[in-house]
Design a protein around this motif. Sequence first.
Motif, PDB file in Angstrom:
ATOM      1  N   GLY A  32     -12.129  30.675  17.364  1.00  0.00           N
ATOM      2  CA  GLY A  32     -12.736  31.350  18.305  1.00  0.00           C
ATOM      3  C   GLY A  32     -13.016  30.303  19.579  1.00  0.00           C
ATOM      4  N   PHE A  33     -12.521  28.997  19.334  1.00  0.00           N
ATOM      5  CA  PHE A  33     -12.678  27.961  20.636  1.00  0.00           C
ATOM      6  C   PHE A  33     -11.998  28.550  21.519  1.00  0.00           C
ATOM      7  CE2 PHE A  33     -13.711  25.382  16.761  1.00  0.00           C
ATOM      8  CZ  PHE A  33     -14.755  24.820  16.920  1.00  0.00           C
ATOM      9  N   ASN A  34     -12.358  28.130  22.966  1.00  0.00           N
ATOM     10  CA  ASN A  34     -12.254  28.354  24.213  1.00  0.00           C
ATOM     11  C   ASN A  34     -11.151  27.406  24.443  1.00  0.00           C
ATOM     12  OD1 ASN A  34     -11.983  27.496  27.127  1.00  0.00           O
ATOM     13  ND2 ASN A  34     -12.967  29.479  27.238  1.00  0.00           N
ATOM     14  N   ALA A  35      -9.910  27.902  25.042  1.00  0.00           N
ATOM     15  CA  ALA A  35      -8.726  27.229  25.108  1.00  0.00           C
ATOM     16  C   ALA A  35      -8.934  25.783  25.909  1.00  0.00           C
ATOM     17  CB  ALA A  35      -7.606  27.697  25.793  1.00  0.00           C
ATOM     18  N   LEU A  36      -9.514  25.961  27.044  1.00  0.00           N
ATOM     19  CA  LEU A  36     -10.058  25.151  28.174  1.00  0.00           C
ATOM     20  C   LEU A  36     -10.854  23.769  27.437  1.00  0.00           C
ATOM     21  CD1 LEU A  36     -10.850  26.212  31.750  1.00  0.00           C
ATOM     22  CD2 LEU A  36      -9.089  24.974  30.988  1.00  0.00           C
ATOM     23  N   HIS A  37     -11.844  24.569  26.645  1.00  0.00           N
ATOM     24  CA  HIS A  37     -12.570  23.425  25.860  1.00  0.00           C
ATOM     25  C   HIS A  37     -11.646  22.412  24.877  1.00  0.00           C
ATOM     26  CE1 HIS A  37     -16.536  26.010  26.447  1.00  0.00           C
ATOM     27  NE2 HIS A  37     -16.137  25.281  27.697  1.00  0.00           N
ATOM     28  N   PHE A  38     -10.733  23.132  24.125  1.00  0.00           N
ATOM     29  CA  PHE A  38      -9.698  22.543  23.450  1.00  0.00           C
ATOM     30  C   PHE A  38      -9.105  21.417  24.432  1.00  0.00           C
ATOM     31  CE2 PHE A  38      -5.240  22.399  23.091  1.00  0.00           C
ATOM     32  CZ  PHE A  38      -5.243  21.717  21.801  1.00  0.00           C
ATOM     33  N   LEU A  39      -8.522  21.684  25.492  1.00  0.00           N
ATOM     34  CA  LEU A  39      -7.889  20.704  26.313  1.00  0.00           C
ATOM     35  C   LEU A  39      -8.977  19.736  26.803  1.00  0.00           C
ATOM     36  CD1 LEU A  39      -5.855  22.904  28.807  1.00  0.00           C
ATOM     37  CD2 LEU A  39      -5.126  21.448  27.031  1.00  0.00           C
ATOM     38  N   GLY A  40     -10.138  19.794  27.141  1.00  0.00           N
ATOM     39  CA  GLY A  40     -11.068  18.900  27.448  1.00  0.00           C
ATOM     40  C   GLY A  40     -11.393  18.012  26.313  1.00  0.00           C
ATOM     41  N   ALA A  41     -11.392  18.520  25.175  1.00  0.00           N
ATOM     42  CA  ALA A  41     -11.801  17.627  23.988  1.00  0.00           C
ATOM     43  C   ALA A  41     -10.683  16.753  23.566  1.00  0.00           C
ATOM     44  CB  ALA A  41     -12.070  18.697  22.587  1.00  0.00           C
ATOM     45  N   LEU A  42      -9.435  17.130  23.583  1.00  0.00           N
ATOM     46  CA  LEU A  42      -8.000  16.788  23.367  1.00  0.00           C
ATOM     47  C   LEU A  42      -7.972  15.392  24.612  1.00  0.00           C
ATOM     48  CD1 LEU A  42      -5.425  16.098  21.971  1.00  0.00           C
ATOM     49  CD2 LEU A  42      -4.278  17.546  23.397  1.00  0.00           C
ATOM     50  N   SER A  43      -8.286  15.632  25.862  1.00  0.00           N
ATOM     51  CA  SER A  43      -8.240  14.543  26.707  1.00  0.00           C
ATOM     52  C   SER A  43      -9.230  13.463  26.670  1.00  0.00           C
ATOM     53  CB  SER A  43      -8.428  15.429  28.081  1.00  0.00           C
ATOM     54  OG  SER A  43      -9.541  15.843  28.360  1.00  0.00           O
ATOM     55  N   ASN A  44     -10.477  13.929  26.222  1.00  0.00           N
ATOM     56  CA  ASN A  44     -11.457  12.918  25.911  1.00  0.00           C
ATOM     57  C   ASN A  44     -10.835  12.204  24.765  1.00  0.00           C
ATOM     58  OD1 ASN A  44     -13.558  13.697  27.797  1.00  0.00           O
ATOM     59  ND2 ASN A  44     -14.486  15.338  26.330  1.00  0.00           N
ATOM     60  N   HIS A  45     -10.502  12.818  23.932  1.00  0.00           N
ATOM     61  CA  HIS A  45      -9.843  11.888  22.839  1.00  0.00           C
ATOM     62  C   HIS A  45      -8.913  10.927  22.982  1.00  0.00           C
ATOM     63  CE1 HIS A  45      -8.934  11.059  18.381  1.00  0.00           C
ATOM     64  NE2 HIS A  45      -7.634  11.150  18.585  1.00  0.00           N
ATOM     65  N   LEU A  46      -7.824  11.211  23.842  1.00  0.00           N
ATOM     66  CA  LEU A  46      -6.934  10.330  24.317  1.00  0.00           C
ATOM     67  C   LEU A  46      -7.650   9.348  25.132  1.00  0.00           C
ATOM     68  CD1 LEU A  46      -4.171  13.073  25.505  1.00  0.00           C
ATOM     69  CD2 LEU A  46      -4.010  11.215  23.492  1.00  0.00           C
ATOM     70  N   ARG A  47      -8.537   9.551  25.860  1.00  0.00           N
ATOM     71  CA  ARG A  47      -9.348   8.651  26.756  1.00  0.00           C
ATOM     72  C   ARG A  47     -10.083   7.623  25.788  1.00  0.00           C
ATOM     73  NH1 ARG A  47     -14.665   6.758  26.498  1.00  0.00           N
ATOM     74  NH2 ARG A  47     -15.372   5.823  28.620  1.00  0.00           N
ATOM     75  N   ASP A  48     -10.697   7.995  24.753  1.00  0.00           N
ATOM     76  CA  ASP A  48     -11.388   7.198  23.677  1.00  0.00           C
ATOM     77  C   ASP A  48     -10.177   6.292  23.051  1.00  0.00           C
ATOM     78  OD1 ASP A  48     -13.779   8.144  24.260  1.00  0.00           O
ATOM     79  OD2 ASP A  48     -13.912   9.362  22.631  1.00  0.00           O
ATOM     80  N   LEU A  49      -9.015   6.772  23.022  1.00  0.00           N
ATOM     81  CA  LEU A  49      -7.758   6.003  22.315  1.00  0.00           C
ATOM     82  C   LEU A  49      -7.637   4.855  23.097  1.00  0.00           C
ATOM     83  CD1 LEU A  49      -5.383   8.742  20.602  1.00  0.00           C
ATOM     84  CD2 LEU A  49      -7.051   7.151  19.388  1.00  0.00           C
ATOM     85  N   LEU A  50      -7.306   5.258  24.288  1.00  0.00           N
ATOM     86  CA  LEU A  50      -6.961   4.244  25.343  1.00  0.00           C
ATOM     87  C   LEU A  50      -8.140   3.245  25.521  1.00  0.00           C
ATOM     88  CD1 LEU A  50      -5.152   3.522  27.897  1.00  0.00           C
ATOM     89  CD2 LEU A  50      -6.704   5.044  29.313  1.00  0.00           C
ATOM     90  N   VAL A  51      -9.495   3.598  25.528  1.00  0.00           N
ATOM     91  CA  VAL A  51     -10.444   2.558  25.656  1.00  0.00           C
ATOM     92  C   VAL A  51     -10.496   1.669  24.214  1.00  0.00           C
ATOM     93  CG1 VAL A  51     -13.019   2.298  25.452  1.00  0.00           C
ATOM     94  CG2 VAL A  51     -11.764   3.801  26.921  1.00  0.00           C
ATOM     95  N   ALA A  52     -10.168   2.206  23.128  1.00  0.00           N
ATOM     96  CA  ALA A  52     -10.255   1.562  22.056  1.00  0.00           C
ATOM     97  C   ALA A  52      -9.042   0.772  21.763  1.00  0.00           C
ATOM     98  CB  ALA A  52     -10.267   2.626  20.652  1.00  0.00           C
TER      99      ALA A  52
END
Length: 369
Positions: free
Chosen positions: A277-297
């Motif tokens: 039931g997750f919104n597809a755009l919210h999924f994209l936002g969560a994935l981009s935040n995760h990639l950003r956190d990997l870049l920072v880490a």
Amino acid sequence: MSDYIVSARKYRPDSFGALLGQDNIARTLKNSIKRGQVAHAYLFCGPRGVGKTSTARIFAKTINCSDPGPDLDPCGKCDSCQSFEEGRSYNIHELDAASNNSVDDIRTLLDQVQIPPQVGKYSVYIIDEVHMLSQQAFNAFLKTLEEPPAHAVFILCTTEKHKIIPTILSRCQTYDFNRISIPDMMKNLREIAAKEGVKIDDESLHVIAQKADGAMRDALTLFDQTVAFCGTDVKYADVIRNLGVLDYEYNFSLVDAFLAGDYAKSLLLFDEILNKGFNALHFLGALSNHLRDLLVAGTGGLDALLDQADSLKPRYLDQAKRCSVKFLYDALGIIGECEAGYKLSSNQRLHIEYALMKLSFLVKMPSAF
């Protein structure tokens, strides 16, 4: 009738020391009281739920308190403090400009301003959501705001400073309130949970703090909602299910699939996310935040930018070591393009699936190609 009080009211700050994340503002206001330099008009602006109205109430109580503490906290025992706590104060007045925004409402207030305080030194007028006043109401307010009676102090609170007319801004001392940081919110929530006898782990606290988006009031509301759902033993899985937050495990699994070139697994994971039931755009936002956190880490010296629970940081560091900067850069570009074109796509699911395939081919192209 139930005696239950929501946490946002029960644990509302009642002293400068209890204010969260606004140390500079608290210090400035305390110094102005110590030196007898109380201004006649203040403007408190900032996001919702960060303590603007609470600070206004604490300041109003303190300047009228007959026996403030050594750290300038209201005593809570004098007539002024007790009358305010009991809701019968005649020298601290609150007006909600969202529902009292006409010129007649302001004229009634200005008539009231002429009456000196019965107890304490000042009559304090706290006007919340002041940006909602009409143009005529602002104009009626100007003269009194510029030359008020000596006993009058106005504290204007707003979330939308840009809507305040310049002539009002120039007459006020302006204080910009910050969003509350995730570590500060987690610390405060942890203390409240201990007082309420609630067992909760750091990952759950981090989810609540992150979803609150810098607003402590929102975090306390989400905390109450979580306790209502989970009881006094709060588990991470229950929190994300109750608050509708995507499990971070999906993001870790997706990046592993991208690195392995396993586009089939990424498509299956996306299908599982949609079925929950997750919104597809919210999924994209969560994935981009995760990639950003990997870049920072994975970049030295940026530890302070990684807003994650301490228990998760080693996992981010581990996965970041397996991701090149070029991979993360290209992946963020693909997701950005996908988000930009999502609403224009006639087949939105396919649009995201195509992006997931492109992400899977960044490191390893399938042998059939």
